[in-house]
Motif scaffolding. Structure first.
Motif, mmCIF file in Angstrom:
data_model
loop_
_atom_site.group_PDB
_atom_site.id
_atom_site.type_symbol
_atom_site.label_atom_id
_atom_site.label_comp_id
_atom_site.label_asym_id
_atom_site.label_seq_id
_atom_site.Cartn_x
_atom_site.Cartn_y
_atom_site.Cartn_z
ATOM 1 N N GLU A 223 0.846 -1.197 0.000
ATOM 2 C CA GLU A 223 0.000 0.000 0.000
ATOM 3 C C GLU A 223 0.884 1.251 0.000
ATOM 4 O O GLU A 223 2.010 1.226 0.495
ATOM 5 N N ALA A 224 0.356 2.332 -0.545
ATOM 6 C CA ALA A 224 1.114 3.583 -0.591
ATOM 7 C C ALA A 224 0.832 4.385 0.682
ATOM 8 O O ALA A 224 -0.252 4.960 0.839
ATOM 9 N N TYR A 225 1.793 4.401 1.583
ATOM 10 C CA TYR A 225 1.652 5.179 2.811
ATOM 11 C C TYR A 225 2.042 6.631 2.539
ATOM 12 O O TYR A 225 2.932 6.909 1.737
ATOM 13 N N PRO A 226 1.380 7.574 3.210
ATOM 14 C CA PRO A 226 1.666 8.992 2.967
ATOM 15 C C PRO A 226 2.972 9.413 3.636
ATOM 16 O O PRO A 226 3.545 8.660 4.434
ATOM 17 N N PRO A 227 3.452 10.626 3.348
ATOM 18 C CA PRO A 227 4.591 11.157 4.105
ATOM 19 C C PRO A 227 4.261 11.166 5.596
ATOM 20 O O PRO A 227 3.144 11.492 5.994
ATOM 21 N N MET A 228 5.253 10.823 6.403
ATOM 22 C CA MET A 228 5.034 10.721 7.841
ATOM 23 C C MET A 228 6.198 11.338 8.585
ATOM 24 O O MET A 228 7.355 11.187 8.193
ATOM 25 N N LEU A 229 5.867 12.032 9.678
ATOM 26 C CA LEU A 229 6.876 12.504 10.629
ATOM 27 C C LEU A 229 6.541 11.889 11.978
ATOM 28 O O LEU A 229 5.498 12.181 12.565
ATOM 29 N N VAL A 230 7.419 11.010 12.444
ATOM 30 C CA VAL A 230 7.235 10.302 13.702
ATOM 31 C C VAL A 230 8.297 10.824 14.669
ATOM 32 O O VAL A 230 9.476 10.906 14.315
ATOM 33 N N THR A 231 7.874 11.187 15.876
ATOM 34 C CA THR A 231 8.829 11.703 16.856
ATOM 35 C C THR A 231 8.846 10.824 18.094
ATOM 36 O O THR A 231 7.833 10.250 18.485
ATOM 37 N N THR A 232 10.017 10.741 18.707
ATOM 38 C CA THR A 232 10.168 9.980 19.943
ATOM 39 C C THR A 232 11.305 10.587 20.744
ATOM 40 O O THR A 232 11.960 11.528 20.297
ATOM 41 N N SER A 233 11.524 10.066 21.944
ATOM 42 C CA SER A 233 12.573 10.569 22.821
ATOM 43 C C SER A 233 13.377 9.417 23.394
ATOM 44 O O SER A 233 12.842 8.330 23.650
ATOM 45 N N THR A 234 14.641 9.666 23.618
ATOM 46 C CA THR A 234 15.555 8.604 24.022
ATOM 47 C C THR A 234 15.211 7.990 25.368
ATOM 48 O O THR A 234 15.409 6.785 25.579
ATOM 49 N N ASP A 235 14.691 8.809 26.302
ATOM 50 C CA ASP A 235 14.471 8.321 27.662
ATOM 51 C C ASP A 235 12.997 8.299 28.056
ATOM 52 O O ASP A 235 12.668 8.392 29.238
ATOM 53 N N ASP A 236 12.140 8.183 27.069
ATOM 54 C CA ASP A 236 10.703 8.094 27.344
ATOM 55 C C ASP A 236 10.415 6.779 28.058
ATOM 56 O O ASP A 236 10.620 5.702 27.513
ATOM 57 N N VAL A 237 9.936 6.877 29.291
ATOM 58 C CA VAL A 237 9.657 5.677 30.079
ATOM 59 C C VAL A 237 8.232 5.183 29.854
ATOM 60 O O VAL A 237 7.901 4.048 30.202
ATOM 61 N N ARG A 238 7.375 6.021 29.268
ATOM 62 C CA ARG A 238 5.976 5.643 29.057
ATOM 63 C C ARG A 238 5.781 4.884 27.745
ATOM 64 O O ARG A 238 5.070 3.877 27.698
ATOM 65 N N VAL A 239 6.356 5.404 26.666
ATOM 66 C CA VAL A 239 6.344 4.716 25.368
ATOM 67 C C VAL A 239 7.792 4.686 24.888
ATOM 68 O O VAL A 239 8.341 5.713 24.496
ATOM 69 N N SER A 240 8.389 3.530 24.902
ATOM 70 C CA SER A 240 9.806 3.408 24.565
ATOM 71 C C SER A 240 10.075 3.848 23.128
ATOM 72 O O SER A 240 9.256 3.656 22.227
ATOM 73 N N TYR A 241 11.262 4.415 22.927
ATOM 74 C CA TYR A 241 11.723 4.766 21.581
ATOM 75 C C TYR A 241 11.669 3.573 20.630
ATOM 76 O O TYR A 241 11.605 3.727 19.403
ATOM 77 N N VAL A 242 11.718 2.349 21.189
ATOM 78 C CA VAL A 242 11.743 1.137 20.371
ATOM 79 C C VAL A 242 10.498 1.048 19.488
ATOM 80 O O VAL A 242 10.581 0.637 18.316
ATOM 81 N N GLU A 243 9.346 1.453 20.024
ATOM 82 C CA GLU A 243 8.094 1.289 19.285
ATOM 83 C C GLU A 243 8.071 2.113 17.997
ATOM 84 O O GLU A 243 7.829 1.569 16.912
ATOM 85 N N PRO A 244 8.292 3.427 18.041
ATOM 86 C CA PRO A 244 8.303 4.169 16.777
ATOM 87 C C PRO A 244 9.449 3.774 15.853
ATOM 88 O O PRO A 244 9.301 3.842 14.623
ATOM 89 N N MET A 245 10.590 3.359 16.405
ATOM 90 C CA MET A 245 11.686 2.916 15.538
ATOM 91 C C MET A 245 11.304 1.665 14.756
ATOM 92 O O MET A 245 11.568 1.556 13.553
ATOM 93 N N LYS A 246 10.669 0.716 15.426
ATOM 94 C CA LYS A 246 10.180 -0.486 14.729
ATOM 95 C C LYS A 246 9.170 -0.117 13.659
ATOM 96 O O LYS A 246 9.206 -0.624 12.531
#
Length: 706
Positions: free
Chosen positions: A632-655
């Motif tokens: 499928e053609a996904y649109p342009p995306m800007l995803v942001t995260t933080s290195t020390d986010d304890v609530r939602v780990s950086y791992v999730e947006p990186m994956k």
């Protein structure tokens, strides 16, 4: 220019299969290795590559970002003074200076008048602390647990220099500035002083960032002498701690998302065991406010949308509590705050919060609550919606309640209401050059979701926008934890509205806009209702002509990022862009790892896929990382995260970004990931955040314009 990850231009992570099996389902995750940041240097290399690629792809936005900074700054009072609040013998304020990132706290001796911000004299003021000085040398700096001692001699402050929401406590003498204790490190949210100002209560968190213990520490003593006074052993429950306004107790609130148990600590005898207000019962959710000689309790023992009751200062059961306020149809009682002569209660009705007050008629005689409280009256708030009671007003003897109200196009203003005199006063009102409420419009529409439920959505835009034109838009939502998506005055969204964008503000199920059922109908095995509601709002914006098809961006943060990710997978090519902040998108993996922060407590929100096959299968059907559509053609995306986010780990947006780039049929190079140093709220410092928001504004405008 780029490191070894920059194959085919954009960063591509190495693939290392990690296999897990639950309920006969085997899942292969090629990016779970990203969790090993402390062990595998390739994680940091990939982070650096992602940031470098994002800078490369957005290098042309510099001028547009500067224009967005100007717009955002036009909504900021760079020199600003907070509304003074009294505690003990002083008025306390915080002041912002132009060019400074953080506030400076002051106090001045109490005088009889209701001190207005413009009346505050800094010639007579005493410096309590300058956060800018404390923050020097740190890339990230955040604070919590700021509290003045009862004798007004000391102050405490929790400092976080990474973003992981673990705080090192600083306790100092206000008169001399001398730090008298700095031993408490890595503590959680919530502190309270003993009545004699000699000790402090604080909260400990465990390795999974679950607040689970309350300790008492004598100022100056070695921490090895600290005493544990409360421990919560149920992994579903988190502990919070706060001082009562009356000054006689500290309140320990231990809660899951469906049940709670409250304890009172006698601050005059800090080492005595806490008193349990009412033993926990599954499904009993209650909140306690100390009203001096008795308790005010908001609870759901008999009413789904909660009621307000009186109870004695002793252990009791809900059947012994005396109801003094029940919600009318369509209302939800949220919480109560008590003062010596009155209480105020927040009630939500028809998505809108309102504030009601009630005067005390007599003291509690120890036997009968009848005739102790007068009639409950509503405070009118025609300018906007009441956004918060200023709960840092800790003055037990205050004759007025201080609150803030604002709306989408109504700048924040602080109001005081004298309960006995029934007199309203605007204490502080903001005015911004170049902004006029007449230049915008707000409209409430109702959207039919896939199951026929009507979902409210607010539309905010310039008054010059007309339906049927080539309009661009952004749809924002949250929809979890019974957190209402309340209107507020947002420079970010108003900057977009100034640029001609249509803002859709969705009130999807899972939030608290329409009471407990609105929330219950989009959690656990009903979670997909949130996504259907959000997608239906997007369809409405197109079908009604508010937004030209293909020109709608989706935006959400945290659990709102899950909302965006799930809706996006329903029809990727339907949307023009996606802005996702710290998105919770790897739900299935996170919910099967009880060792991760928050997971066990979150089982009551999303369900427990470890124990339940039905829950596993259900989450597996919507978890964004696991449902990226191949080809499928996904649109342009800007995803942001933080290195020390304890609530939602950086791992999730990186994956998620790796999966999206691999799956999309076109435009993989336009799926961007930006990784900041910091925590769940992003960078620290008000100018830093202005720059971050300006970057996001510029990116959205550029993508949808082109």
């Amino acid at each position: 220019m780029y490191n070894d990850f920059m194959k085919n231009a954009y960063p591509q992570a190495k693939r290392i299969p990690s296999v897990s099996t639950y309920h006969s389902y085997t899942k292969v995750d090629h990016y779970e290795w990203l969790r090993e940041r402390d062990k595998d240097e390739d994680v940091q290399k990939l982070m650096d590559a992602e940031n470098e690629w994002t800078r490369h792809q957005t290098r042309h936005l510099k001028n547009l970002q500067e224009e967005c900074v100007k717009s955002l700054l036009s909504f900021m009072d760079e020199d600003d003074i907070s509304v003074p609040v009294r505690y003990g013998a002083y008025w306390y304020v915080k002041r912002m200076f132009k060019g400074k990132e953080y506030p400076v706290h002051y106090r001045v001796r109490y005088s009889e008048q209701n001190l207005m911000p413009e009346d505050f004299s800094f010639e007579d003021a005493q410096l309590v602390c300058d956060i800018n000085e404390l923050a020097k040398g740190n890339d990230f700096f955040d604070t919590a647990n700021y509290l003045i001692s009862p004798n007004s001699q000391y102050a405490c402050l929790g400092i976080d220099t990474s973003g992981d929401e673990h705080f090192d406590m600083r306790i100092w003498n206000i008169e001399t500035g001398e730090v008298i204790d700095g031993q408490l490190r890595g503590v959680g949210y919530g502190v309270a002083w003993s009545a004699d100002s000699s000790s402090i209560f604080y909260v400990r968190v465990n390795e999974a960032w679950r607040a689970f213990q309350v300790w008492v520490h004598i100022i100056g003593d070695d921490i090895s002498q600290d005493k544990l006074i409360f421990e919560e052993k149920d992994v579903r429950f988190d502990v919070s701690l706060e001082p009562s306004r009356c000054g006689e107790h500290a309140v320990i609130h231990s809660a899951s998302s469906t049940s709670s148990e409250v304890y009172l600590v006698d601050v005059c005898q800090p080492f005595t065991p806490p008193l349990c207000v009412a033993p926990r019962q599954e499904g009993l959710d209650y909140f306690v406010e100390c009203a001096g000689d008795h308790l005010l309790i908001v609870h759901n023992a008999h009413v789904e949308d909660f009621e307000l009751s009186c109870a004695p200062l002793s252990s009791s059961t809900p059947d012994e509590w005396e109801s003094i306020m029940r919600p009318r149809d369509g209302e939800r009682i949220m919480w109560v705050e008590a003062y010596r002569d009155f209480f105020c209660v927040i009630v939500r009705s028809g998505t809108v919060p309102s504030l009601r007050v009630c005067e005390r008629l007599q003291n509690f005689d120890g036997n009968d609550f009848h005739n102790m409280w007068g009639d409950i009256k509503e405070i009118p708030h025609p300018q906007g919606v009441i956004h918060e009671i200023v709960s840092y007003n800790r003055d037990w003897n205050s004759p007025y309640v201080l609150y803030r109200e604002e709306g989408f196009i109504v700048p924040p203003r602080y109001c005081s209401y004298h309960v006995a005199a029934e007199k309203f006063l605007c204490v502080k009102e903001r005015h911004y050059d170049g902004f006029s409420v007449d230049d915008y419009r707000v409209e409430r529409v109702w959207v039919q979701s896939s199951d026929g439920i009507s979902v409210p959505m607010d539309i905010i835009c310039s008054k010059d926008v007309v339906k049927g034109a080539d309009n661009k838009g952004i749809l924002y939502g949250y929809g979890a934890y019974e957190t209402s998506n309340d209107p507020y005055f947002s420079p970010f969204f108003l900057t977009l509205a100034r640029a001609g964008y249509v803002i859709g503000w969705a009130h999807v199920r899972g939030g608290g806009e329409y009471g407990r059922q609105w929330y219950e109908n989009a959690k656990k095995l009903k979670k997909k209702n949130s996504f259907e509601d959000f997608y239906s709002c997007a369809r409405y914006l197109y079908a009604s002509g508010w937004v030209y098809e293909g020109k709608l961006a989706l935006h959400g943060r945290s659990a709102g990022g899950l909302l965006v990710g799930a809706a996006l997978n329903m029809r990727p090519s339907y949307f023009g862009a996606v802005l996702a902040g710290v998105p919770f998108v790897d739900v299935l993996t996170t919910m099967t790892k009880p060792e991760l922060p928050l997971t066990c407590g979150e089982w009551e929100e999303w369900g427990n896929p470890v124990d339940s096959k039905a829950v596993y299968e259900y989450i597996r059907e919507y978890s964004p990382v696991d449902n990226v559509q191949e080809g499928e053609a996904y649109p342009p995306m800007l995803v942001t995260t933080s290195t020390d986010d304890v609530r939602v780990s950086y791992v999730e947006p990186m994956k998620w970004v790796q999966r999206l780039r691999a799956a999309t049929s076109a435009g993989a190079e336009n799926i961007l990931l930006k990784i900041d140093d910091g925590g769940h709220g992003g960078t620290s410092g008000r100018y830093e955040r202005i720059n971050e928001h300006a970057f996001e504004c510029a990116w959205l405008i550029d993508v949808l314009d082109n």
